[in-house]
Design an enzyme around this catalytic site. Sequence first.
Site, PDB file in Angstrom:
ATOM      1  N   HIS A   1      63.002  83.370   0.162  1.00 35.87           N
ATOM      2  CA  HIS A   1      62.264  83.957  -0.973  1.00 35.87           C
ATOM      3  C   HIS A   1      61.544  85.203  -0.445  1.00 35.87           C
ATOM      4  O   HIS A   1      62.170  86.128   0.047  1.00 35.87           O
ATOM      5  CB  HIS A   1      61.319  82.870  -1.515  1.00 35.87           C
ATOM      6  CG  HIS A   1      60.670  83.144  -2.830  1.00 35.87           C
ATOM      7  ND1 HIS A   1      60.952  84.231  -3.620  1.00 35.87           N
ATOM      8  CD2 HIS A   1      59.699  82.445  -3.511  1.00 35.87           C
ATOM      9  CE1 HIS A   1      60.207  84.186  -4.726  1.00 35.87           C
ATOM     10  NE2 HIS A   1      59.436  83.114  -4.680  1.00 35.87           N
TER      11      HIS A   1
ATOM     12  N   ASP B   1      64.306  92.919  -1.184  1.00 44.59           N
ATOM     13  CA  ASP B   1      63.798  92.811   0.187  1.00 44.59           C
ATOM     14  C   ASP B   1      64.582  93.630   1.193  1.00 44.59           C
ATOM     15  O   ASP B   1      64.135  93.826   2.320  1.00 44.59           O
ATOM     16  CB  ASP B   1      63.798  91.336   0.629  1.00 44.59           C
ATOM     17  CG  ASP B   1      62.741  90.548  -0.094  1.00 44.59           C
ATOM     18  OD1 ASP B   1      61.636  91.076  -0.223  1.00 44.59           O
ATOM     19  OD2 ASP B   1      63.021  89.429  -0.550  1.00 44.59           O
TER      20      ASP B   1
ATOM     21  N   HIS C   1      71.334  86.972  -4.527  1.00 47.06           N
ATOM     22  CA  HIS C   1      70.217  86.560  -5.388  1.00 47.06           C
ATOM     23  C   HIS C   1      70.705  85.500  -6.352  1.00 47.06           C
ATOM     24  O   HIS C   1      71.855  85.559  -6.795  1.00 47.06           O
ATOM     25  CB  HIS C   1      69.684  87.764  -6.174  1.00 47.06           C
ATOM     26  CG  HIS C   1      68.313  87.538  -6.720  1.00 47.06           C
ATOM     27  ND1 HIS C   1      68.088  86.890  -7.901  1.00 47.06           N
ATOM     28  CD2 HIS C   1      67.103  87.852  -6.211  1.00 47.06           C
ATOM     29  CE1 HIS C   1      66.795  86.821  -8.106  1.00 47.06           C
ATOM     30  NE2 HIS C   1      66.159  87.396  -7.102  1.00 47.06           N
TER      31      HIS C   1
HETATM   32  N1  CMC Z   1      74.905  86.258   3.260  1.00 49.51           N
HETATM   33  C1  CMC Z   1      76.067  85.611   3.300  1.00 49.51           C
HETATM   34  N2  CMC Z   1      76.504  84.755   2.371  1.00 49.51           N
HETATM   35  C2  CMC Z   1      75.685  84.530   1.337  1.00 49.51           C
HETATM   36  C3  CMC Z   1      74.449  85.165   1.210  1.00 49.51           C
HETATM   37  C4  CMC Z   1      74.052  86.061   2.222  1.00 49.51           C
HETATM   38  N3  CMC Z   1      72.880  86.692   2.159  1.00 49.51           N
HETATM   39  N4  CMC Z   1      73.840  84.749   0.085  1.00 49.51           N
HETATM   40  C5  CMC Z   1      74.662  83.885  -0.490  1.00 49.51           C
HETATM   41  N5  CMC Z   1      75.798  83.746   0.257  1.00 49.51           N
HETATM   42  C6  CMC Z   1      76.965  82.912  -0.055  1.00 49.51           C
HETATM   43  C7  CMC Z   1      76.654  81.461   0.223  1.00 49.51           C
HETATM   44  O1  CMC Z   1      77.032  81.085   1.523  1.00 49.51           O
HETATM   45  C8  CMC Z   1      77.473  80.761  -0.846  1.00 49.51           C
HETATM   46  O2  CMC Z   1      78.796  80.718  -0.390  1.00 49.51           O
HETATM   47  P1  CMC Z   1      79.755  79.467  -0.823  1.00 49.51           P
HETATM   48  O3  CMC Z   1      79.906  79.583  -2.313  1.00 49.51           O
HETATM   49  O4  CMC Z   1      81.023  79.728  -0.079  1.00 49.51           O
HETATM   50  O5  CMC Z   1      79.046  78.220  -0.403  1.00 49.51           O
HETATM   51  C9  CMC Z   1      77.425  81.731  -2.027  1.00 49.51           C
HETATM   52  O6  CMC Z   1      77.182  83.031  -1.447  1.00 49.51           O
HETATM   53  C10 CMC Z   1      76.325  81.428  -3.023  1.00 49.51           C
HETATM   54  O7  CMC Z   1      75.104  81.315  -2.306  1.00 49.51           O
HETATM   55  P2  CMC Z   1      73.973  80.259  -2.636  1.00 49.51           P
HETATM   56  O8  CMC Z   1      73.125  80.046  -1.447  1.00 49.51           O
HETATM   57  O9  CMC Z   1      74.600  79.065  -3.272  1.00 49.51           O
HETATM   58  O10 CMC Z   1      73.178  81.065  -3.755  1.00 49.51           O
HETATM   59  P3  CMC Z   1      71.709  80.790  -4.219  1.00 49.51           P
HETATM   60  O11 CMC Z   1      71.596  81.366  -5.572  1.00 49.51           O
HETATM   61  O12 CMC Z   1      71.380  79.341  -4.064  1.00 49.51           O
HETATM   62  O13 CMC Z   1      70.821  81.585  -3.145  1.00 49.51           O
HETATM   63  C11 CMC Z   1      69.638  83.313  -2.071  1.00 49.51           C
HETATM   64  C12 CMC Z   1      70.274  82.835  -3.378  1.00 49.51           C
HETATM   65  C13 CMC Z   1      68.784  84.543  -2.358  1.00 49.51           C
HETATM   66  C14 CMC Z   1      68.701  82.223  -1.512  1.00 49.51           C
HETATM   67  C15 CMC Z   1      70.752  83.641  -1.058  1.00 49.51           C
HETATM   68  O14 CMC Z   1      71.578  84.675  -1.567  1.00 49.51           O
HETATM   69  C16 CMC Z   1      70.199  84.035   0.319  1.00 49.51           C
HETATM   70  O15 CMC Z   1      69.925  83.145   1.130  1.00 49.51           O
HETATM   71  N6  CMC Z   1      70.028  85.362   0.586  1.00 49.51           N
HETATM   72  C17 CMC Z   1      69.425  85.812   1.808  1.00 49.51           C
HETATM   73  C18 CMC Z   1      67.893  85.686   1.714  1.00 49.51           C
HETATM   74  C19 CMC Z   1      67.277  86.734   0.813  1.00 49.51           C
HETATM   75  O16 CMC Z   1      67.603  87.915   0.897  1.00 49.51           O
HETATM   76  N7  CMC Z   1      66.338  86.298  -0.045  1.00 49.51           N
HETATM   77  C20 CMC Z   1      65.576  87.186  -0.910  1.00 49.51           C
HETATM   78  C21 CMC Z   1      65.867  86.950  -2.368  1.00 49.51           C
HETATM   79  S1  CMC Z   1      65.248  88.300  -3.402  1.00 49.51           S
HETATM   80  C22 CMC Z   1      63.546  88.235  -3.287  1.00 49.51           C
HETATM   81  C23 CMC Z   1      62.952  87.012  -3.873  1.00 49.51           C
HETATM   82  O17 CMC Z   1      63.179  86.725  -5.046  1.00 49.51           O
HETATM   83  O18 CMC Z   1      62.222  86.339  -3.167  1.00 49.51           O
END
Ligand code: CMC
Length: 430
Positions: A267, A365, A308
């Site tokens: 987050h 971010d 995201h």
């Molecule tokens: N790098 C590589 N792969 C990714 C990434 C990433 N940054 N983000 C998502 N994926 C992949 C993930 O492995 C999954 O693959 P699969 O379908 O094969 O299992 C797919 O994309 C969907 O990801 P998810 O984790 O199920 O998606 P989510 O909606 O639960 O998570 C997230 C969203 C923001 C937590 C995630 O994209 C992430 O961990 N990003 C990196 C951390 C980050 O930048 N966070 C800041 C968010 S914006 C500011 C805020 O709101 O706080």
Amino acid sequence: MAKDTVTITDNSNGKSVEVPIIRGTHGPPVMDVRALYKETGMFTYDPGFLSTASCQSKITYIDGEKGILLYRGYPIEQLAAQSSFLEVCYLLWYGSLPTKDEFEEFSSMISHHTMVHEGLRDFFNGFRRDAHPMAVMVGVVGALSAFYHDSLDIHDARSREISAHRLIAKIPTIAAWAFRYSRGVPFPYPQNNLGYAENFLHMMFSYPSEEYNVNPVIAKAMDVIFILHAEHEQNASTSTVRLAGSSQANPFASVSAGIGALWGPAHGGANEAVIKMLKLIEDPKNINKFVDKAKDRNDPFRLMGFGHRVYKNYDPRAKIIRQSCLEVLKELKVNDPLFEIAMKLEEIALKDEYFIKKKLYPNVDFYSGIIQRAIGIPTSMFTVIFTIGRAIGWISQWQEMITEKVQKIGRPRQLYVGAKTRDYVPVNER
Ligand code: CMC
């Protein structure tokens, strides 16, 4: 005309129920499943809230597919270009843009509440010098309820307003002092003649021994950073504030819970994690190796600042902050090698099949750390800056929840998959 319901049929017994559909101003309609348990004896299962609208809200709208973000109906691009953070605070809390007089009264109110109780100042001395400033924020913002309990009647509109004013006004002072404490340098008092962002920068960087003039370009960039982080509907920290507040906990305690949720690297902690990642990449020639690691399912590494839950397009805040970053680096004549790595990484990832297919774009971010580095903010303070901006979003969402006609404590149900009922076995018989 089709009925505004969805029919759900339990195929095990052929019984059907009609589930009402509710439509909002924008966005997908929702199925109103509130009566589902009573009618079917079944809960819905949605870990991570992938398909669950946890509340109704009039504050923020996001269209993740198109990359649209509106605060009270106003596009983020217009607010970042034409408004100010304090005006955005007014908009989020009161629901409409202020008139000139309303704005003057509001800004004067905020700038005259920036001091904190001297007892709260002493509170800082209890922390270790090497404490993470977010740990200090969780503690000190929560402690506001111990110092300002004259405005904690959550059922009284004026008390709620005073608490909101206090939170917006005092949080930059607390944040700057968290930083000053970690450096062992004196705590400056706020200056009411300065704008919101200027005053924060003054409290971060001024010394009693010398004059400090805030660079207007930096102050403007800081103000834009606060605007971009001010609100983002039902994210993890905001949902935490709502959930804590639903038990009728006071607003400072509820916001403090939100600060804890924001801290995590998935987050608000992602801005700090982005800089750590860029440092780890070290050189543009290593980017492909890290992109490959991010794509490897067996490797926990992710590209921080990418992806995201809601945006399946370029995060509109990332576009604005990227531009602002270019302007600040140019104005300050900063040549940051991490910026070069970030731009190259973005370029490579956006062309990569994995990121295209999964709709992973840079989020707010990705560039916010670079711009904050250029301004001189240390990495450990990045999430604290996010906290200052988001405080108004949290308190506005809290107020919206607490003024709903029907008050319900937030209490999700679960699918129990643990052991069946069993008898206790005394320890010497196990
Ligand atoms: N790098 C590589 N792969 C990714 C990434 C990433 N940054 N983000 C998502 N994926 C992949 C993930 O492995 C999954 O693959 P699969 O379908 O094969 O299992 C797919 O994309 C969907 O990801 P998810 O984790 O199920 O998606 P989510 O909606 O639960 O998570 C997230 C969203 C923001 C937590 C995630 O994209 C992430 O961990 N990003 C990196 C951390 C980050 O930048 N966070 C800041 C968010 S914006 C500011 C805020 O709101 O706080």
